[in-house]
Design a protein around this motif. Structure first.
Motif, PDB file in Angstrom:
ATOM      1  N   ASP A  99      89.194 -13.212  53.135  1.00 40.59           N
ATOM      2  CA  ASP A  99      90.406 -12.439  53.712  1.00 40.59           C
ATOM      3  C   ASP A  99      91.764 -12.821  52.836  1.00 40.59           C
ATOM      4  OD1 ASP A  99      91.386 -10.457  54.846  1.00 40.59           O
ATOM      5  OD2 ASP A  99      91.237 -10.717  56.728  1.00 40.59           O
ATOM      6  N   PRO A 100      92.128 -12.271  51.872  1.00 42.96           N
ATOM      7  CA  PRO A 100      93.403 -12.419  51.086  1.00 42.96           C
ATOM      8  C   PRO A 100      94.612 -12.162  52.050  1.00 42.96           C
ATOM      9  CG  PRO A 100      92.301 -10.415  50.088  1.00 42.96           C
ATOM     10  CD  PRO A 100      91.283 -11.036  51.195  1.00 42.96           C
ATOM     11  N   GLU A 101      95.563 -12.786  51.432  1.00 41.27           N
ATOM     12  CA  GLU A 101      97.063 -12.483  52.069  1.00 41.27           C
ATOM     13  C   GLU A 101      97.460 -11.186  52.016  1.00 41.27           C
ATOM     14  OE1 GLU A 101      98.808 -16.987  52.095  1.00 41.27           O
ATOM     15  OE2 GLU A 101      99.485 -15.416  50.532  1.00 41.27           O
ATOM     16  N   ASP A 102      98.159 -10.689  52.970  1.00 36.50           N
ATOM     17  CA  ASP A 102      98.606  -9.178  52.678  1.00 36.50           C
ATOM     18  C   ASP A 102     100.190  -9.327  52.366  1.00 36.50           C
ATOM     19  OD1 ASP A 102      99.325  -6.494  52.864  1.00 36.50           O
ATOM     20  OD2 ASP A 102      99.323  -6.430  54.911  1.00 36.50           O
ATOM     21  N   ARG A 103     100.376  -9.672  50.977  1.00 36.03           N
ATOM     22  CA  ARG A 103     101.651 -10.041  50.562  1.00 36.03           C
ATOM     23  C   ARG A 103     102.591  -8.955  50.586  1.00 36.03           C
ATOM     24  NH1 ARG A 103     100.001 -14.000  45.370  1.00 36.03           N
ATOM     25  NH2 ARG A 103      99.133 -15.387  46.538  1.00 36.03           N
ATOM     26  N   PRO A 104     103.969  -9.233  50.590  1.00 34.64           N
ATOM     27  CA  PRO A 104     104.857  -7.950  50.706  1.00 34.64           C
ATOM     28  C   PRO A 104     104.897  -7.280  49.440  1.00 34.64           C
ATOM     29  CG  PRO A 104     105.928 -10.298  51.563  1.00 34.64           C
ATOM     30  CD  PRO A 104     104.561 -10.450  50.981  1.00 34.64           C
ATOM     31  N   VAL A 105     105.330  -6.091  49.639  1.00 37.49           N
ATOM     32  CA  VAL A 105     105.361  -5.029  48.467  1.00 37.49           C
ATOM     33  C   VAL A 105     106.630  -5.069  48.103  1.00 37.49           C
ATOM     34  CG1 VAL A 105     104.890  -2.637  47.787  1.00 37.49           C
ATOM     35  CG2 VAL A 105     103.269  -3.974  49.621  1.00 37.49           C
ATOM     36  N   TRP A 106     106.796  -4.953  46.654  1.00 38.27           N
ATOM     37  CA  TRP A 106     108.155  -4.733  45.992  1.00 38.27           C
ATOM     38  C   TRP A 106     108.095  -3.615  44.893  1.00 38.27           C
ATOM     39  CZ3 TRP A 106     111.881  -8.280  47.360  1.00 38.27           C
ATOM     40  CH2 TRP A 106     111.205  -9.395  47.848  1.00 38.27           C
ATOM     41  N   PHE A 107     109.199  -2.884  44.680  1.00 41.14           N
ATOM     42  CA  PHE A 107     109.072  -1.663  43.767  1.00 41.14           C
ATOM     43  C   PHE A 107     110.004  -2.169  42.739  1.00 41.14           C
ATOM     44  CE2 PHE A 107     107.986   0.446  47.627  1.00 41.14           C
ATOM     45  CZ  PHE A 107     106.843   1.104  47.337  1.00 41.14           C
ATOM     46  N   ALA A 108     109.422  -1.926  41.537  1.00 40.07           N
ATOM     47  CA  ALA A 108     110.430  -2.265  40.382  1.00 40.07           C
ATOM     48  C   ALA A 108     111.424  -0.982  39.812  1.00 40.07           C
ATOM     49  CB  ALA A 108     109.580  -2.855  38.906  1.00 40.07           C
ATOM     50  N   TYR A 109     112.657  -1.343  39.456  1.00 35.96           N
ATOM     51  CA  TYR A 109     113.504  -0.183  39.341  1.00 35.96           C
ATOM     52  C   TYR A 109     114.590  -0.761  38.204  1.00 35.96           C
ATOM     53  CZ  TYR A 109     117.251  -1.984  42.151  1.00 35.96           C
ATOM     54  OH  TYR A 109     118.261  -2.789  42.530  1.00 35.96           O
ATOM     55  N   GLU A 110     115.046  -0.021  37.485  1.00 36.13           N
ATOM     56  CA  GLU A 110     116.061  -0.392  36.586  1.00 36.13           C
ATOM     57  C   GLU A 110     117.521   0.089  36.984  1.00 36.13           C
ATOM     58  OE1 GLU A 110     117.089   0.767  31.729  1.00 36.13           O
ATOM     59  OE2 GLU A 110     115.438   1.713  32.721  1.00 36.13           O
ATOM     60  N   ARG A 111     118.364  -1.074  36.936  1.00 33.36           N
ATOM     61  CA  ARG A 111     119.714  -0.995  37.234  1.00 33.36           C
ATOM     62  C   ARG A 111     120.309   0.157  36.330  1.00 33.36           C
ATOM     63  NH1 ARG A 111     119.101  -6.587  37.803  1.00 33.36           N
ATOM     64  NH2 ARG A 111     120.309  -6.588  35.614  1.00 33.36           N
ATOM     65  N   PRO A 112     121.309   1.062  37.137  1.00 36.08           N
ATOM     66  CA  PRO A 112     121.995   1.928  36.113  1.00 36.08           C
ATOM     67  C   PRO A 112     123.217   1.039  35.660  1.00 36.08           C
ATOM     68  CG  PRO A 112     122.693   2.035  38.390  1.00 36.08           C
ATOM     69  CD  PRO A 112     121.419   1.114  38.405  1.00 36.08           C
ATOM     70  N   ALA A 190     107.982 -17.450  56.521  1.00 34.72           N
ATOM     71  CA  ALA A 190     107.389 -16.345  57.337  1.00 34.72           C
ATOM     72  C   ALA A 190     105.704 -16.415  57.128  1.00 34.72           C
ATOM     73  CB  ALA A 190     107.956 -14.934  56.926  1.00 34.72           C
ATOM     74  N   VAL A 191     105.312 -16.157  58.306  1.00 35.65           N
ATOM     75  CA  VAL A 191     103.798 -16.096  58.412  1.00 35.65           C
ATOM     76  C   VAL A 191     103.216 -14.815  57.916  1.00 35.65           C
ATOM     77  CG1 VAL A 191     101.818 -16.396  60.080  1.00 35.65           C
ATOM     78  CG2 VAL A 191     103.670 -17.483  60.404  1.00 35.65           C
ATOM     79  N   ILE A 192     102.434 -15.009  56.867  1.00 34.71           N
ATOM     80  CA  ILE A 192     101.691 -13.797  56.177  1.00 34.71           C
ATOM     81  C   ILE A 192     100.330 -13.523  56.854  1.00 34.71           C
ATOM     82  CG2 ILE A 192     101.025 -13.218  54.110  1.00 34.71           C
ATOM     83  CD1 ILE A 192     103.903 -13.736  54.214  1.00 34.71           C
ATOM     84  N   GLY A 193     100.188 -12.189  57.055  1.00 34.30           N
ATOM     85  CA  GLY A 193      98.965 -11.887  57.647  1.00 34.30           C
ATOM     86  C   GLY A 193      97.820 -11.801  56.786  1.00 34.30           C
ATOM     87  N   ARG A 194      96.762 -11.302  57.238  1.00 34.08           N
ATOM     88  CA  ARG A 194      95.402 -11.220  56.418  1.00 34.08           C
ATOM     89  C   ARG A 194      95.259  -9.664  56.194  1.00 34.08           C
ATOM     90  NH1 ARG A 194      94.874 -15.632  53.609  1.00 34.08           N
ATOM     91  NH2 ARG A 194      95.138 -17.439  54.872  1.00 34.08           N
ATOM     92  N   ARG A 195      94.967  -9.484  54.889  1.00 35.19           N
ATOM     93  CA  ARG A 195      94.781  -7.958  54.745  1.00 35.19           C
ATOM     94  C   ARG A 195      93.942  -7.125  55.414  1.00 35.19           C
ATOM     95  NH1 ARG A 195      92.884  -7.296  48.750  1.00 35.19           N
ATOM     96  NH2 ARG A 195      94.998  -8.708  48.562  1.00 35.19           N
ATOM     97  N   ARG A 196      92.518  -7.677  55.540  1.00 30.11           N
ATOM     98  CA  ARG A 196      91.512  -6.867  56.250  1.00 30.11           C
ATOM     99  C   ARG A 196      91.653  -7.116  57.682  1.00 30.11           C
ATOM    100  NH1 ARG A 196      88.476  -8.024  51.463  1.00 30.11           N
ATOM    101  NH2 ARG A 196      88.099 -10.280  52.210  1.00 30.11           N
TER     102      ARG A 196
END
Length: 519
Positions: A99-112, A190-196
């Motif tokens: 059961d892999p870790e449910d890691r935090p999600v990030w979005f990439a963007y370009e600074r103006p 921080a404690v990382i939860g499991r994906r499934r």
């Protein structure tokens, strides 16, 4: 086994086999057919005539719940040995947990470009504009590159955002990352939860919320009867609330306060919704609690059949479900539902030919009778849960015998108690209400109505079948067919059949009122 069968569990097993090379080959072929890989093989050498002990380390894959899965793996391997008549013992079974870790999600963007440090000291207006642009870039992300990243820290996410990938656009030096709106950066420890695991906990939480809503609705219905009528439901509600708190603490690791607050909010909301559903029904309407129980029962039965399909395949389960689909297919022949109408009219001493039933109501009665007959699906759903919990792997004839017994009992009980007998009871109740001069409820297209009957012309010239016609009496009009009206006389407790073209039928609101002409 179906090629599209989903494997829910993976178990490692150590198997000891005492046999010849032929028996070992048969066992290994059976494992390949089930797609159970052999990880290690020790022992031998054996021959076609001499038996030697061989130990296999294999991976057993099968659908079902994690509950009792180790026993299920052992019995599945033993079933293979019994089918091949092998001297086989399963020494060890244990589950493989992936059961892999449910890691935090990030979005990439370009600074103006306006976000670069200014050459000269900015004015107040320029500072506010810069802050607005930065907020828009970070929260609304109008300059996002579209790259989706999963990482434990911001530094790792920025490294992945600027990494060149084959076939993709080369990232700009201005590319950085942001978290979803209103989501802070994760803490280093921080404690990382499991994906499934988290997905399973969310599903369990939804079931606990549904249980809270249903029990709250039932408690609201039984509240006037006192504590003795609903204390068991109260215990069930508290248990469901405790389970919801347990699963919320796993969904929100390291945040017990937030989990407790969410649990209390969930309990209050579900209790309010359940109480509102029960109290929203008007006079004469079915209670909301009963509707919730029926929906929940249908969901439980459907889930059991779905689990049975996942354990086997549609090819195996289809013959079992064919009797359930048959009444729906026969719904194209609405006359099959006339058995309910026949029993209802029999209470008035009438036949199906005496009253014309609309085709739509015939179809509805057929579906109603089909649902009553399909009550045996509860037994089939029970087999699905037994298979899912690995209680019917070896010695399956016991489960099938119980299934056949309960299926026959439920089939007869549904067809009689919830089908035919309900029609007979409805007819008897209608006769009793008519004899007492009360209004009679409609029944699947038969709408009895109190009327006053005025003869057109001399009353003695009207042909009456079944008794004597008295214009001064109120009659209960059961229906009509082929130009003949069927009237039930509460005084003589008999039905009259008279031509409609010789009568003027006037509906009345008060059945006990005399129909005699006023002087």
């Amino acid at each position: 086994m179906s090629a599209t069968l989903k494997f829910d569990q993976r178990a490692i097993a150590v198997v000891e086999l005492l046999g010849t090379t032929t028996e070992c080959d048969d066992f290994e072929q059976a494992l390949r057919e089930r797609r159970w890989p052999i990880l290690q093989k020790e022992g031998g050498p054996s021959t076609a005539l001499t038996a030697r002990t061989t130990r296999y380390l294999l991976e057993c894959r099968f659908p079902g719940s994690r509950v009792n899965a180790r026993r299920g793996a052992r019995e599945r391997i033993e079933v293979v040995g019994d089918e091949l008549q092998l001297d086989l013992n399963v020494e060890v079974t244990d589950l493989v947990v992936r059961d892999p870790e449910d890691r935090p999600v990030w979005f990439a963007y370009e600074r103006p470009a306006a976000d670069d440090p200014p050459v000269s000291p900015p004015t107040r207006r320029a500072r506010w504009q810069r802050r607005v642009r930065r907020w828009c870039a970070e929260r609304l992300a109008p300059y996002r590159t579209g790259r989706h990243i999963s990482a434990l820290s911001r530094s790792r996410a920025e490294e992945l955002a600027t990494r060149t990938l084959p076939g993709s656009v080369i990232p700009s030096p201005r590319v950085t990352v942001r978290r979803p709106m209103a989501t802070p950066d994760p803490d280093p420890g921080a404690v990382i939860g499991r994906r499934r695991g988290e997905a399973r906990d969310i599903v369990k939480l939804c079931h606990a919320a549904a249980a809270l809503m249903i029990t709250s609705s039932l408690i609201a219905r039984l509240w006037p009867q006192g504590l003795a009528a609903w204390w068991v439901l109260g215990v069930m509600a508290v248990t469901a609330l405790g389970l919801a708190a347990h699963w919320l603490t796993r969904i929100l690791p390291g945040k017990p306060g937030a989990a407790l607050g969410a649990t209390l909010a969930l309990g209050v909301v579900m209790a309010a919704v359940g109480t509102k559903i029960e109290s929203s029904g008007g006079p004469g309407a079915p209670p909301g609690a009963l509707g919730l129980v029926l929906v929940a029962s249908g969901y439980v039965v459907f889930t059991g059949i779905r689990l049975l399909v996942r354990q086997w395949s549609w090819r195996v389960v289809a013959p079992w479900l064919l009797p359930a689909v048959l009444p729906l297919a026969l719904g194209f022949f609405p006359s099959l539902g006339l058995g309910l109408h026949a029993l209802y009219l029999d209470a008035f001493g009438l036949n199906l030919e005496d009253v014309e039933i609309p085709r739509l109501w015939q179809l509805i009665a057929t579906v109603r009778l089909g649902l009553a007959v399909n009550l045996w699906l509860i037994a089939l759903a029970g087999l699905g849960y037994m298979q899912h919990l690995h209680w019917c792997v070896r010695d399956r004839w016991v489960g099938y015998t119980l299934l056949g017994f309960f299926a026959v009992v439920l089939l007869l009980n549904g067809a009689w108690n919830f089908g035919l007998q309900t029609a007979a009871r409805a007819g008897a109740g209608a006769v009793q209400a008519a004899a007492s001069g009360k209004a009679v409820d409609a029944y699947f297209g038969i709408a009895p109505q109190w009327v006053c009957v005025r003869p057109i012309g001399p009353a003695d010239d009207i042909h009456v079948d079944g008794g004597e016609f008295h214009p001064s009496r109120p009659y209960l009009k059961i229906g009509d067919a082929s130009g003949t009206a069927v009237l039930w006389d509460p005084a003589d407790k008999g039905a009259l059949k008279m031509p409609m073209d010789k009568l003027r039928i006037i509906p009345v609101d008060e059945p006990s009122k005399s129909c005699a002409l006023s002087s």
